[in-house]
Every structure is written in C-alpha cells, then in structure tokens.
Design an enzyme around this catalytic site. Structure first.
Site, PDB file in Angstrom:
ATOM      1  N   TYR A 180       0.863  -1.185   0.000  1.00 23.60           N
ATOM      2  CA  TYR A 180       0.000   0.000   0.000  1.00 23.60           C
ATOM      3  C   TYR A 180       0.896   1.230   0.000  1.00 23.60           C
ATOM      4  O   TYR A 180       1.830   1.331   0.796  1.00 23.60           O
ATOM      5  CB  TYR A 180      -0.895  -0.007   1.247  1.00 23.60           C
ATOM      6  CG  TYR A 180      -1.813   1.191   1.372  1.00 23.60           C
ATOM      7  CD1 TYR A 180      -2.884   1.379   0.494  1.00 23.60           C
ATOM      8  CD2 TYR A 180      -1.620   2.128   2.391  1.00 23.60           C
ATOM      9  CE1 TYR A 180      -3.736   2.464   0.624  1.00 23.60           C
ATOM     10  CE2 TYR A 180      -2.480   3.220   2.532  1.00 23.60           C
ATOM     11  CZ  TYR A 180      -3.530   3.382   1.644  1.00 23.60           C
ATOM     12  OH  TYR A 180      -4.376   4.455   1.781  1.00 23.60           O
ATOM     13  N   ASP A 275       9.528   2.744  -0.426  1.00 25.86           N
ATOM     14  CA  ASP A 275       8.512   3.405   0.389  1.00 25.86           C
ATOM     15  C   ASP A 275       8.781   3.062   1.845  1.00 25.86           C
ATOM     16  O   ASP A 275       8.452   1.968   2.314  1.00 25.86           O
ATOM     17  CB  ASP A 275       7.119   2.938  -0.058  1.00 25.86           C
ATOM     18  CG  ASP A 275       6.010   3.550   0.791  1.00 25.86           C
ATOM     19  OD1 ASP A 275       6.318   4.237   1.789  1.00 25.86           O
ATOM     20  OD2 ASP A 275       4.827   3.324   0.461  1.00 25.86           O
ATOM     21  N   LYS A 303       4.537   9.066   8.620  1.00 24.62           N
ATOM     22  CA  LYS A 303       4.364   8.555   9.982  1.00 24.62           C
ATOM     23  C   LYS A 303       5.384   9.162  10.967  1.00 24.62           C
ATOM     24  O   LYS A 303       5.226  10.279  11.394  1.00 24.62           O
ATOM     25  CB  LYS A 303       4.383   7.027   9.979  1.00 24.62           C
ATOM     26  CG  LYS A 303       3.253   6.450   9.053  1.00 24.62           C
ATOM     27  CD  LYS A 303       3.065   4.980   9.202  1.00 24.62           C
ATOM     28  CE  LYS A 303       2.157   4.386   8.125  1.00 24.62           C
ATOM     29  NZ  LYS A 303       0.754   4.367   8.418  1.00 24.62           N
TER      30      LYS A 303
HETATM   31  C1  LIG Z   1       3.997   2.002   3.291  1.00 22.69           C
HETATM   32  C2  LIG Z   1       2.962   3.096   3.252  1.00 22.69           C
HETATM   33  N1  LIG Z   1       3.008   4.000   2.262  1.00 22.69           N
HETATM   34  C3  LIG Z   1       2.114   4.990   2.192  1.00 22.69           C
HETATM   35  C4  LIG Z   1       1.103   5.118   3.115  1.00 22.69           C
HETATM   36  C5  LIG Z   1       0.130   6.240   3.034  1.00 22.69           C
HETATM   37  O1  LIG Z   1       0.364   7.133   4.085  1.00 22.69           O
HETATM   38  P1  LIG Z   1      -0.793   8.097   4.609  1.00 22.69           P
HETATM   39  O2  LIG Z   1      -1.820   7.238   5.269  1.00 22.69           O
HETATM   40  O3  LIG Z   1      -0.080   9.020   5.547  1.00 22.69           O
HETATM   41  O4  LIG Z   1      -1.331   8.813   3.430  1.00 22.69           O
HETATM   42  C6  LIG Z   1       1.018   4.194   4.157  1.00 22.69           C
HETATM   43  C7  LIG Z   1      -0.052   4.278   5.152  1.00 22.69           C
HETATM   44  O5  LIG Z   1      -0.273   3.433   5.950  1.00 22.69           O
HETATM   45  C8  LIG Z   1       1.976   3.151   4.227  1.00 22.69           C
HETATM   46  O6  LIG Z   1       1.951   2.254   5.205  1.00 22.69           O
END
Ligand SMILES: Cc1ncc(COP(=O)(O)O)c(C=O)c1O
Length: 463
Positions: A180, A275, A303
């Site tokens: 994700y 990511d 985060k």
């Molecule tokens: C690996 C990863 N990338 C991107 C995101 C998206 O982040 P946000 O919820 O701050 O938009 C998340 C959210 O859980 C994530 O775990």
C-alpha cells in the site's frame, strides 16, 4: 466474558503492580475475567458518527468491519495506553498505525508542538525548522540528497511516482500485490491495508486509463520482475515497494530480493523507490534501506517523520529531485507542506531517536520479540495454527500454519479467527490493529509488565 482493563486503581501494567498481599496472576485473572467493559459512550458516539461519516469513520480500517464489534472512541492516550470515552484503558499495539514509536504524548514532542503553535500553526512560507528536520532526515537517510516535505504518505508516494516519470520520461510503474502506497489513483491496484482488509480488488472511481500503466506483480518474486522488464525494456519508469511489507501484515523481503530489484532497475535505467513511510525510523533509524544495505534512487517517508502530525516526505538523488518546479517541469505543491507544528514534532522525535539510537532500537526489538514469540508459543501449546512474522518492532500473527511471504499466502490466513482473537484481546484490554492485513507496532513505552500482561491476555483469549 468481556472485561475491563482500566481505569483500574491496581494491578494493570503501568500502575505499579498488584494490590498488597495478592499475586499478580490473581490480579490479572480479576482484570481479565471479572470486570466487564462498558462501551456505552463509544456506542452512542458510533451511532452519531455513522450519520456524518461514511461507515462512521474517516479512514476505513478504523471501522472494525473485518474484525467485528464496534470500535472504542478514543478520548486520550499516554505512553503505551489508549483511553476510551468510557474510561477503559487499552495497551496500544497499532500506535496510530506506526508513528508513535516513542509512545503517545511524548513530553518533548508535546512541548515542541505547544511552543510552535504559540508562534502560529501555519505560515505558507519557508522556515528554519524545515531545514532542521531535513538535516535530521539526511543524517538517517544518506541516500536522500534533496527532499520535499508534504502532508501525508499518500502525497509522498504520489509525488515520487510523478517525479520518477518526469525524470525518466517513461510511463509504466511496477508495484507489488499487497503493498500500500496511499490512496492515489495510480497506486490503488491490488493494494494492501484497507483495500485488502475489505477484500476489494481496487477502487471504484479510478478509471481504467489511470491504472493502465500500473503493473502489479507478486511480492518476493524476482522472476516476475525480470519478465516485466523483458516485456517492456526502456518503458518502466520505476519500481515502488514496501521494503518490508506492513500493509498485507508484516512480510520480510526474501534474501537477495531487494538487491535483485536494485540490479534490474539500474540495468534498465528505471528508478527504485523505497517506500519507507512505515519502515522509516522504525526497523532501524535509517529504515529498511540501512537494514538491508540498499541504495534507492528515491525514498518516501511519513508517519514517524512528523512525530504523529500530518507529514510526509519524498527525496533522493539531487538530479532527480531537481526536476521539480520551480527548477524543473514536474509540478508538486502543498499549502501545508512543511507545516511548523509537524516540523516541530518531527524534530523532537528524530532528535530523541538519534540521541538514543542504540538503546531504543535494542529495547523495542527485544520487547517485540518477547511479545511476538511469546504469543506464538502460547498458540503452539493451544494447538492454534499461527505464523509469526517480525522485523524489528513490526510484527503480525497470521492465523495460518503456512509461511507468509507474499499477498496470496497472507490472504490464505483465517481472517475469521483473527477477528475473534482481535475481539478477545480488546475485551482483555489489548488493542491490536483491526485487520489481519496490518502490522502491529511496539513503542519505547511498552514495558516488561506490558509484555507479561499481553501474554496473559493472549493465553486467555486463545483458550
Ligand atoms: C507504506 C505506506 N506507504 C504509504 C502510506 C500512506 O500514508 P498516509 O496514510 O499518511 O497517506 C502508508 C499508510 O499506511 C503506508 O503504510
């Protein structure tokens, strides 16, 4: 029977031990079995929330749809504990889905936010704080030569994809099933997190044309990646991946997998985007790229970087980042980007992590191992099939006897059993992430007493 975990005058972890003359196990038995939890205010709030928010929530997994029951409404949190509107206390193992590595309301972060807010919550102009946080990020992630702050992980990943396409002049992107990267259109293909939790293949409202350049491949399968590059040489802009998957539950990369992706992308002139929204400052201070020794072209963060405030970042090689406006033709912007409150919380959090790196990561690794392995051992005793995946302070108990190494093997877990376990643990004052397809997190605020309490709760829940 449901039980009450707080506000208890004795016995609960963190309150200083059991009542005089009584064993801790007596206290736990009392807490775990004999004090029913009340959720009347949460129930009322849930009903009201459903009138104003779709599903009663502002982010789908919060609705508890895949685990059943109603979510408690949180009134406040401190350290490792969440307190709901009915006065119940829970040991928190989702940590706001990752940011709260130092526990809730960490004093220096709270103070920094307070101080920054006194000088205004937003300017829409450059500040020294942005540079201060950038310097700390670079200390942890040397691959990030230049960066931009944004307001979420979604924005960070969406922007990284755009700059990768702008830099390479290519359209196709590769992502992996169960990973994700936020909810931007191009990345909502076979995604993890809420998409996997709700069992939907993608999202309505995303035109097929928008995702026609997104190739979703199985995780941990280098051959699939090689085949994709052989089929489209010179057409793939980038690979984006979670270096340790958290959004299909925790899945570690197979030995050689990340190195293989690095080699394939380099050979083809495509970019590798790691990511680290979840893994950054989590699996090590320098994220998964430090843990596995991988040098990406671009990195996305979120985060922890904002210390629990809305914040993300993307960055990497300067020649790529220089494609962004106003230097280059790739547009990206944000009213609240580099927000002073987020910068303040991020700085306070990273400064503490950097100053205490060795002790912190050793501590959370040890605590997580005790919890993850402890419950796995109890499940074995009880004959409950459980596969435990853990990397540092991220972990998942998959309700399956088989190894979990990609989305398909994660999806083969018994999600109904997970839901039952989740409810039983919540009833016993332990709040796990509300989906089989999410990682659990441990913070520096989790103590040995919390470990013992969790194991006792699991022993009773798995019974
Ligand atoms: C690996 C990863 N990338 C991107 C995101 C998206 O982040 P946000 O919820 O701050 O938009 C998340 C959210 O859980 C994530 O775990």
């Amino acid at each position: 029977m449901a039980c009450r975990s707080g506000p208890i005058a004795f016995g609960h972890p963190g309150t200083g031990g059991g009542p005089a003359g009584r064993s801790e196990s007596f206290v736990w038995r009392f807490i775990l079995h004999e004090m029913p939890l009340s959720h009347s205010r949460s129930h009322l709030l849930q009903q009201k929330a459903e009138a104003v928010f779709p599903g009663g929530v502002n982010s789908p997994v919060r609705a508890f749809r895949s685990v059943g029951g109603e979510p408690p409404f949180v009134a406040r949190a401190e350290g490792a504990y969440l307190y709901d509107e009915d006065g119940n206390r829970y040991l928190d193992y989702f940590g706001s889905w990752g940011p709260m590595i130092l526990g809730h309301a960490f004093p220096s972060a709270v103070e920094a936010i307070r101080e920054a807010a006194g000088r205004s919550s937003s300017y829409g102009a450059s500040t020294a704080a942005e540079q201060n946080l950038a310097t700390l990020v670079q200390r942890c992630f040397p691959s990030v030569e230049k960066m931009r702050f944004v307001s979420s992980g979604t924005e960070a990943c969406m922007s990284a994809i755009r700059v990768a396409r702008g830099f390479t002049g290519r359209n196709f992107i590769i992502k992996f099933e169960g990973c994700y990267h936020g909810h931007s259109d191009a990345l909502l293909v076979k995604a993890g997190s809420g998409i996997a939790t709700l069992g939907i293949p993608g999202s309505a409202g995303v035109p097929a044309e928008t995702v026609m350049h997104t190739l979703a491949l199985p995780y941990n399968d280098l051959e699939a990646v090689k085949a994709a590059f052989e089929a489209r040489p010179g057409e793939i802009a980038c690979i984006i991946l979670e270096p340790v998957v958290g959004n299909a539950g925790t899945i570690a990369p197979a030995p050689g997998y990340l190195e293989g992706l690095r080699e394939i992308t380099r050979k083809d002139g495509a970019l590798l985007i790691i990511d680290e929204v979840m893994t950054g400052f989590r699996v090590t201070l320098g994220g998964a790229q430090r843990l596995y020794g991988i040098d990406p072209d671009l990195t996305t963060l979120g985060k922890i970087v904002g210390g629990g405030l809305p914040c993300g970042a993307f960055g990497g090689r300067a020649e790529i980042m220089n494609c962004l406006a106003p230097l280059g033709p790739v547009y990206q912007a944000g009213t609240l980007s580099g927000n002073p409150l987020a910068m303040a919380a991020g700085i306070a959090t990273l400064e503490h992590l950097i100053r205490n790196e060795e002790a912190i990561y050793a501590q959370i690794d040890r605590t997580t191992q005790q919890i993850a392995d402890g419950v796995a051992a109890i499940a074995r005793e009880r004959g409950v099939p459980l596969t435990t995946n853990r990397v540092g302070s991220m972990f998942t108990w998959f309700f399956t006897a088989n190894p979990v190494y990609d989305y398909d093997t994660a999806a083969a877990s018994d999600t109904v059993a997970f839901g039952r376990f989740h409810r039983a643990m919540l009833d016993r004052g332990v709040w796990l992430p509300a989906s089989q397809f999410e990682a659990a997190f441990v913070s520096t605020a989790h103590t040995q007493q919390d470990v013992d309490f969790t194991l006792e709760a699991a022993r009773s829940a798995l019974a």
